[in-house]
Design a protein around this motif. Structure first.
Motif, PDB file in Angstrom:
ATOM      1  N   GLY A  36       0.782  -1.476   0.429  1.00 28.17           N
ATOM      2  CA  GLY A  36       0.050  -0.215   0.100  1.00 28.17           C
ATOM      3  C   GLY A  36       0.670   1.190  -0.003  1.00 28.17           C
ATOM      4  N   ASN A  37       1.544   1.448   0.281  1.00 28.76           N
ATOM      5  CA  ASN A  37       2.881   2.114   0.702  1.00 28.76           C
ATOM      6  C   ASN A  37       3.421   2.581  -0.703  1.00 28.76           C
ATOM      7  OD1 ASN A  37       2.282   2.896   3.355  1.00 28.76           O
ATOM      8  ND2 ASN A  37       4.142   1.510   4.701  1.00 28.76           N
ATOM      9  N   VAL A  38       3.762   1.400  -1.211  1.00 27.90           N
ATOM     10  CA  VAL A  38       4.573   1.347  -2.364  1.00 27.90           C
ATOM     11  C   VAL A  38       3.385   1.768  -3.555  1.00 27.90           C
ATOM     12  CG1 VAL A  38       5.906   0.400  -4.744  1.00 27.90           C
ATOM     13  CG2 VAL A  38       6.116  -0.061  -2.245  1.00 27.90           C
ATOM     14  N   LEU A  39       2.420   1.802  -3.320  1.00 30.34           N
ATOM     15  CA  LEU A  39       1.719   2.419  -4.373  1.00 30.34           C
ATOM     16  C   LEU A  39       0.936   3.254  -4.249  1.00 30.34           C
ATOM     17  CD1 LEU A  39      -1.118   1.210  -6.404  1.00 30.34           C
ATOM     18  CD2 LEU A  39      -2.234   0.691  -4.164  1.00 30.34           C
ATOM     19  N   VAL A  40       1.174   4.134  -3.465  1.00 33.87           N
ATOM     20  CA  VAL A  40       1.271   5.706  -2.857  1.00 33.87           C
ATOM     21  C   VAL A  40       2.211   5.904  -3.941  1.00 33.87           C
ATOM     22  CG1 VAL A  40       1.327   7.412  -1.534  1.00 33.87           C
ATOM     23  CG2 VAL A  40       0.026   5.631  -0.945  1.00 33.87           C
ATOM     24  N   THR A  41       3.448   5.875  -4.107  1.00 37.01           N
ATOM     25  CA  THR A  41       4.426   6.058  -4.821  1.00 37.01           C
ATOM     26  C   THR A  41       4.320   5.981  -6.002  1.00 37.01           C
ATOM     27  OG1 THR A  41       6.566   6.035  -3.130  1.00 37.01           O
ATOM     28  CG2 THR A  41       7.105   5.887  -5.074  1.00 37.01           C
ATOM     29  N   VAL A  42       3.536   4.387  -6.049  1.00 35.07           N
ATOM     30  CA  VAL A  42       3.463   4.276  -7.960  1.00 35.07           C
ATOM     31  C   VAL A  42       2.215   5.227  -8.336  1.00 35.07           C
ATOM     32  CG1 VAL A  42       2.536   2.977  -9.388  1.00 35.07           C
ATOM     33  CG2 VAL A  42       3.790   2.340  -7.894  1.00 35.07           C
ATOM     34  N   LYS A  43       1.509   5.803  -7.614  1.00 43.61           N
ATOM     35  CA  LYS A  43       0.298   6.333  -8.295  1.00 43.61           C
ATOM     36  C   LYS A  43       0.802   8.054  -7.771  1.00 43.61           C
ATOM     37  CE  LYS A  43      -3.843   8.357  -8.220  1.00 43.61           C
ATOM     38  NZ  LYS A  43      -4.469   9.380  -8.440  1.00 43.61           N
ATOM     39  N   ARG A  44       1.733   8.828  -7.095  1.00 41.72           N
ATOM     40  CA  ARG A  44       2.363   9.667  -7.462  1.00 41.72           C
ATOM     41  C   ARG A  44       3.090   9.970  -8.303  1.00 41.72           C
ATOM     42  NH1 ARG A  44       4.673   9.835  -2.413  1.00 41.72           N
ATOM     43  NH2 ARG A  44       3.060  10.395  -1.421  1.00 41.72           N
ATOM     44  N   ASN A  45       3.706   8.958  -9.066  1.00 39.14           N
ATOM     45  CA  ASN A  45       4.181   8.838 -10.263  1.00 39.14           C
ATOM     46  C   ASN A  45       4.024   9.123 -11.242  1.00 39.14           C
ATOM     47  OD1 ASN A  45       6.894   8.777  -8.822  1.00 39.14           O
ATOM     48  ND2 ASN A  45       6.665   6.529  -8.717  1.00 39.14           N
ATOM     49  N   PHE A  46       2.780   8.184 -11.632  1.00 36.42           N
ATOM     50  CA  PHE A  46       1.175   8.254 -12.112  1.00 36.42           C
ATOM     51  C   PHE A  46       0.897  10.215 -12.474  1.00 36.42           C
ATOM     52  CE2 PHE A  46      -2.646   8.346 -13.547  1.00 36.42           C
ATOM     53  CZ  PHE A  46      -2.769   7.371 -14.995  1.00 36.42           C
ATOM     54  N   ASP A  47       0.474  10.524 -11.540  1.00 36.68           N
ATOM     55  CA  ASP A  47      -0.065  12.113 -11.471  1.00 36.68           C
ATOM     56  C   ASP A  47       1.229  12.711 -12.171  1.00 36.68           C
ATOM     57  OD1 ASP A  47      -1.775  10.459  -9.943  1.00 36.68           O
ATOM     58  OD2 ASP A  47      -1.948  10.788  -7.830  1.00 36.68           O
ATOM     59  N   LYS A  48       1.967  12.214 -11.411  1.00 36.46           N
ATOM     60  CA  LYS A  48       3.843  13.027 -11.890  1.00 36.46           C
ATOM     61  C   LYS A  48       3.477  12.813 -13.054  1.00 36.46           C
ATOM     62  CE  LYS A  48       8.421  14.069 -11.379  1.00 36.46           C
ATOM     63  NZ  LYS A  48       9.765  13.581 -10.739  1.00 36.46           N
ATOM     64  N   CYS A  49       3.328  12.562 -14.544  1.00 40.54           N
ATOM     65  CA  CYS A  49       3.028  11.621 -15.471  1.00 40.54           C
ATOM     66  C   CYS A  49       1.785  12.395 -16.289  1.00 40.54           C
ATOM     67  CB  CYS A  49       2.744  10.261 -16.188  1.00 40.54           C
ATOM     68  SG  CYS A  49       2.959   9.658 -17.424  1.00 40.54           S
ATOM     69  N   ILE A  50       1.055  12.386 -15.561  1.00 40.05           N
ATOM     70  CA  ILE A  50       0.044  13.499 -16.073  1.00 40.05           C
ATOM     71  C   ILE A  50       0.299  14.941 -15.904  1.00 40.05           C
ATOM     72  CG2 ILE A  50      -2.547  13.303 -16.011  1.00 40.05           C
ATOM     73  CD1 ILE A  50      -1.868  10.700 -17.112  1.00 40.05           C
ATOM     74  N   SER A  51       0.761  15.061 -14.973  1.00 38.97           N
ATOM     75  CA  SER A  51       0.863  16.148 -14.937  1.00 38.97           C
ATOM     76  C   SER A  51       2.607  17.277 -15.966  1.00 38.97           C
ATOM     77  CB  SER A  51       1.490  16.963 -13.453  1.00 38.97           C
ATOM     78  OG  SER A  51       0.645  16.633 -12.951  1.00 38.97           O
ATOM     79  N   ASN A  52       3.164  16.562 -15.803  1.00 40.21           N
ATOM     80  CA  ASN A  52       4.546  16.788 -16.694  1.00 40.21           C
ATOM     81  C   ASN A  52       3.705  16.591 -18.467  1.00 40.21           C
ATOM     82  OD1 ASN A  52       6.222  16.230 -15.360  1.00 40.21           O
ATOM     83  ND2 ASN A  52       6.794  14.281 -15.359  1.00 40.21           N
ATOM     84  N   GLN A  53       2.570  15.929 -18.938  1.00 40.68           N
ATOM     85  CA  GLN A  53       2.045  16.194 -19.904  1.00 40.68           C
ATOM     86  C   GLN A  53       1.127  17.551 -20.264  1.00 40.68           C
ATOM     87  OE1 GLN A  53       0.518  12.673 -22.228  1.00 40.68           O
ATOM     88  NE2 GLN A  53       0.732  11.180 -20.472  1.00 40.68           N
ATOM     89  N   ILE A  54       0.501  17.830 -19.397  1.00 42.13           N
ATOM     90  CA  ILE A  54      -0.907  18.855 -19.150  1.00 42.13           C
ATOM     91  C   ILE A  54       0.197  19.984 -19.870  1.00 42.13           C
ATOM     92  CG2 ILE A  54      -1.978  20.279 -17.933  1.00 42.13           C
ATOM     93  CD1 ILE A  54      -3.825  17.909 -16.844  1.00 42.13           C
ATOM     94  N   ARG A  55       1.753  20.264 -18.607  1.00 43.92           N
ATOM     95  CA  ARG A  55       2.921  21.184 -18.705  1.00 43.92           C
ATOM     96  C   ARG A  55       3.805  20.945 -19.914  1.00 43.92           C
ATOM     97  NH1 ARG A  55       7.692  20.792 -18.336  1.00 43.92           N
ATOM     98  NH2 ARG A  55       8.059  18.546 -17.018  1.00 43.92           N
ATOM     99  N   GLN A  56       3.198  20.060 -20.851  1.00 44.83           N
ATOM    100  CA  GLN A  56       4.045  19.676 -22.107  1.00 44.83           C
ATOM    101  C   GLN A  56       3.294  20.667 -22.891  1.00 44.83           C
ATOM    102  OE1 GLN A  56       5.456  15.626 -22.625  1.00 44.83           O
ATOM    103  NE2 GLN A  56       6.984  16.130 -20.532  1.00 44.83           N
TER     104      GLN A  56
END
Length: 886
Positions: A629-649
């Motif tokens: 569950g703790n690692v899933l939080v990190t994965v979800k954070r990376n996924f959200d970061k991927c989405i945010s990077n695409q929007i920023r780009q």
């Protein structure tokens, strides 16, 4: 009042065998006047009962009803309020005070006088009469029992009787006796003197008979007295004999007492012997340990299965002997104390032997497992600890015995096990993750390029290596769009499907290897250390919990077993200590996968979510569930970061001023992302996260398409909007993403609107002068001129109309359409293939304008014979030939 009195006597008191002596009409003082009657009554049967009865007239008729009755003996005080002045008020003190107001003072005085006389006659007690005139309280003649014949103690003289009541009825027996006498003497009524003489004679006869009877009974009395004297003499003789018998039995009684006492002592001795034997048998049966058990505890082989079984049985027998519930006084016996000390020594000795042997087993396990690490390091698998667990589970019952008898040594073994196994698992898991990273990157050199150094596999790459990887992974797509946009640092990935599938398989294999390893170890800990793991939900345990220092504070130093919730915590703490390297290693692996390709976060989110869901179904509070569950939080954070990077780009996109725009790169990127995500998230548990990402991305795409369209100088705004929203609509229609149905409709609407806008803007007014002429005609009609009268206007007559029409022959119209086709062809890109769609829309719009002009000519210039120099068929032929020629 007399009539009421007789009516009450007849209706109420006679049926109850009562006589009404006095009555007073009253109402309650101080309240609304409701009249009632207080009645003084006596019963006709003995013993006479005197009562005060309250009678009230019924509300439903003219009859009276009995409401309440008080016994006269319960009356304590009669208060007349004023002994001098006339006052109708008076109080009667029963269990409480009743205040009354009589209808007249005379009735009140008569009632109080009757109460006083009844008290004197029947109750023989003095009721307190307060504020009563002395004239009412006339003393009645005192009557003693001696002056009254037997059975008539309650009677008074004739004069007094008449003073109390008006008449006295005969009872039934008296009436019957009088009737018998009078029947025997028929002349009793006609000749009273003869009747009286007869009664006198009969009375004399009765007196004579009484005297004779008394004289005859004197002789019988003398005989009776003689018999009594003889009886007394017989009683004296019997008493003398009983005294002699008692003296004779006295010696026998003493002998019987001695025998009884001797029997009691014998019975008491037997009882004591039986009880003593029972106590000795209890101690021997429950506190005697067999020699075989003692030998097993002292010298038993803890390495062989047979020796372990013998030691287990001996330890259980020892525990039973030590835990036997002694009866009061047993602990004071010297033999019991010596046996308890012997048991304690045996327990201490065996506990030391067991703890030492298990520590050696733990150490040996570390050495044996280290020798197998080399062969597992080549393959992406973790060593199997099942044989070690199987061997140790033979000692599970002995661990349970140690936990209940010597908790200190049990706790020491627990800490030693965690120390040895944590170092072993740390080596195994780090080597395992090193192999996984090498397989992800291909070779060791490539892994160093991504920042992997040393066996620990820690990621130490700099930002430059991340940028270098991003440039390499997005080379093809950037080369296609470099002439249109400067994409900056947009971290997109163009790795082929095979590379992503390879990463997905490796990541799944890593999780699939870790999950059974953790579950097997947790199950072993629960069974070996006898800890319950499926109970109530405990609190969350973080990595900050130090097992060396924190465990002891949570354990009972007194040696008592832990509560169930604490045992649950202890399992999780032990797992955290043993597998403390799993979470950081997983985070490093996730960071590596994110560096290789940011879209890998999609694969990791789906896989990690599935494994977390599986672990939580088994045990929501287990170490595996918490860690994943703790690692899933990190994965979800990376996924959200991927989405945010695409929007920023998207927001950082710069368009080229020298070339046409076409399909924007981030629109194509969204198509790729959506297609990849749909294939990855098919039947996934975390579909909601993807839907939220879709919503954010599509909003960003919509906003930035419009932004680029507004900034475009080479390509018209409507063309940028039309082409890109057509591409978005086609993508959403193909993928059928349910959460983006509204956005799909919006994209279609925007595409349609901008297509129409572009057609109208590009087509403009192909028949400009003719269009201006008919605008003037429509203006005149709007001013109120009839359509058929417009031709009479000087500026809009038939000659002016013909002059304008001649300026637009078919050849000029075809030339203008050909130039328009070339212009549209320059604006549109080849990728979206919308040229024919736009050209067909322009053809329809031109025909619509043509029909509008013809309609105005027919309505405003009827019968003029004026027509356009080309027809609708000509327009269709022009458009078709132009499209074919290009």
């Amino acid at each position: 009042m007399t009539a009421i009195k007789h009516a009450l006597q007849r209706d109420i008191f006679t049926p109850n065998d009562e006589r009404l002596l006095s009555i007073v009409n009253v109402c309650k003082a101080g309240k609304k006047k409701k009249n009632c009657f207080l009645c003084a009554t006596v019963t006709t049967e003995r013993p006479v009962q005197v009562k005060v009865v309250k009678v009230k007239k019924s509300d439903k008729g003219d009859f009276y009803k009995r409401q309440i009755a008080w016994a006269l003996r319960d009356l304590a005080v009669v208060d007349a309020k004023d002994a001098i002045k006339e006052n109708p008020e008076f109080d009667l003190h029963f269990e409480k005070i009743y205040k009354w107001v009589a209808s007249s003072t005379a009735e009140k005085n008569a009632f109080i006088s009757c109460i006083w006389k009844l008290n004197q006659r029947y109750l023989r007690k003095k009721i307190d009469f307060v504020n009563v005139s002395s004239q009412l309280l006339e003393e009645l003649p005192k009557v003693t029992e001696e002056s009254v014949p037997s059975g008539e103690n309650q009677s008074v003289t004739g004069g007094d009787e008449e003073a109390v009541d008006e008449y006295q009825e005969l009872n039934a027996r008296e009436e019957q006796d009088i009737e018998i006498i009078m029947e025997g003497c028929e002349y009793a009524i006609s000749n009273a003197e003869a009747f009286a003489e007869r009664l006198s004679r009969e009375l004399q006869v009765l007196d004579g008979a009484n005297i004779q009877s008394i004289m005859a009974s004197e002789k019988q009395v003398n005989i009776l007295m003689k018999l009594l004297d003889e009886a007394l003499q017989e009683v004296d003789q019997i008493e003398f004999k009983l005294s002699s018998y008692e003296e004779m039995l006295q010696s026998v009684k003493e002998q019987m007492d001695q025998i009884s006492e001797s029997n009691h002592l014998i019975h008491l001795s037997n009882t004591n012997n039986v009880k003593l034997l029972s106590e000795i048998e209890f101690l021997v049966n429950h506190m005697d340990l067999a020699k075989g058990h003692i030998k097993a505890l002292q010298e038993g082989d803890l390495a062989s299965s047979r020796g372990i079984e013998a030691c287990t049985n001996a330890a259980d027998a020892l525990l039973q002997c030590m835990n036997v519930a002694l009866r009061p006084g047993h602990d004071m016996l010297l033999a019991v104390k010596q046996q308890q000390q012997r048991f304690s020594d045996l327990r201490e000795h065996f506990a030391r032997r067991l703890a030492s042997h298990l520590n050696n087993v733990f150490v040996q396990q570390g050495h044996d497992q280290s020798s197998t690490l080399a062969q597992h390091s080549i393959e992406l698998t973790l060593p199997n600890h099942h044989p070690f667990h199987r061997d140790l589970l033979r000692y599970a019952k002995l661990m349970e015995w140690l936990k209940s008898t010597d908790y200190g040594k049990y706790e020491g073994l627990t800490k030693n096990y965690m120390d040895y196994l944590s170092r072993l698992y740390e080596r195994e898991i780090k080597d395992f993750f090193e192999v996984a990273k090498i397989k992800m990157t291909g070779t060791t050199k490539e892994s160093k390029k991504f920042g992997l150094h040393g066996s620990s596999g820690k990621l130490t790459g700099s930002t430059s290596s991340l940028n270098k990887l991003s440039v390499q992974s997005s080379g093809n797509r950037r080369s296609q769009s470099s002439s249109l946009l400067d994409m900056g640092n947009m971290s997109t990935s163009d790795l082929d499907v095979a590379d992503r599938t390879k990463f997905d398989k490796i990541f799944e294999q890593v999780l699939s290897e870790l999950e059974p390893l953790c579950l097997a170890e947790q199950d072993f800990i629960s069974k070996f250390f006898k800890l319950q793991q499926h109970q109530s939900m405990p609190g969350t345990v973080t990595e900050a919990d130090d097992l060396d220092g924190g465990t002891s504070s949570r354990l009972h130093n007194s040696g008592t077993p832990l509560p169930v919730s604490s045992e649950k915590d202890m399992i999780r703490q032990m797992m955290t200590k043993i597998f403390r390297c799993i979470e950081p290693e997983l985070n490093n692996l996730i960071a590596l996968g994110d560096k290789i390709d940011s879209f890998n976060s999609l694969y990791m989110l789906v896989k990690m979510s599935h494994h977390v869901w599986t672990a939580q179904n088994v045990d929501p509070a287990s170490f595996l569930s918490t860690t994943l569950g703790n690692v899933l939080v990190t994965v979800k954070r990376n996924f959200d970061k991927c989405i945010s990077n695409q929007i920023r780009q998207m927001e950082e996109v710069k368009i080229s001023k020298k070339s046409k725009v076409g399909i924007l790169p981030f629109v194509a990127e969204f198509e790729e992302f959506a297609g990849l995500a749909e294939s990855i998230f098919k039947n996934a548990e975390r579909r909601g996260d993807l839907d939220k990402a879709y919503t954010k991305l599509i909003r960003g795409v919509f906003v930035n398409v419009e932004k680029v369209a507004n900034e475009s100088q080479k390509t018209p705004r409507d063309v940028v909007m039309m082409e890109n929203f057509h591409h978005i609509f086609a993508t959403l229609s193909r993928l059928k993403i349910s959460c983006l149905e509204a956005e799909k409709k919006e994209a279609k609407q925007k595409y349609t609107d901008h297509l129409q806008s572009y057609v109208i803007y590009s087509l403009g007014q192909p028949l400009e002068k003719l269009n201006h002429f008919f605008e003037g005609v429509e203006a005149r009609v709007a001013q109120g001129i009839r359509e058929e009268e417009v031709s009479y206007q000087l500026a809009f007559n038939k000659q002016e109309l013909r002059k304008v029409i001649k300026e637009y022959p078919g050849k000029e119209v075809k030339k203008g359409l050909d130039n328009l086709y070339k212009k549209v062809d320059k604006h549109l890109c080849e990728e979206e293939n919308l040229l024919q769609v736009v050209w067909h829309s322009m053809q329809d719009e031109f025909i619509r304008q043509y029909k509008h002009f013809e309609g105005l000519i027919a309505r405003c210039y009827p019968g003029s014979g004026v027509t356009m120099e080309f027809t609708i068929q000509d327009i269709l032929d022009y458009c078709s030939s132009i499209a074919q020629s290009h």
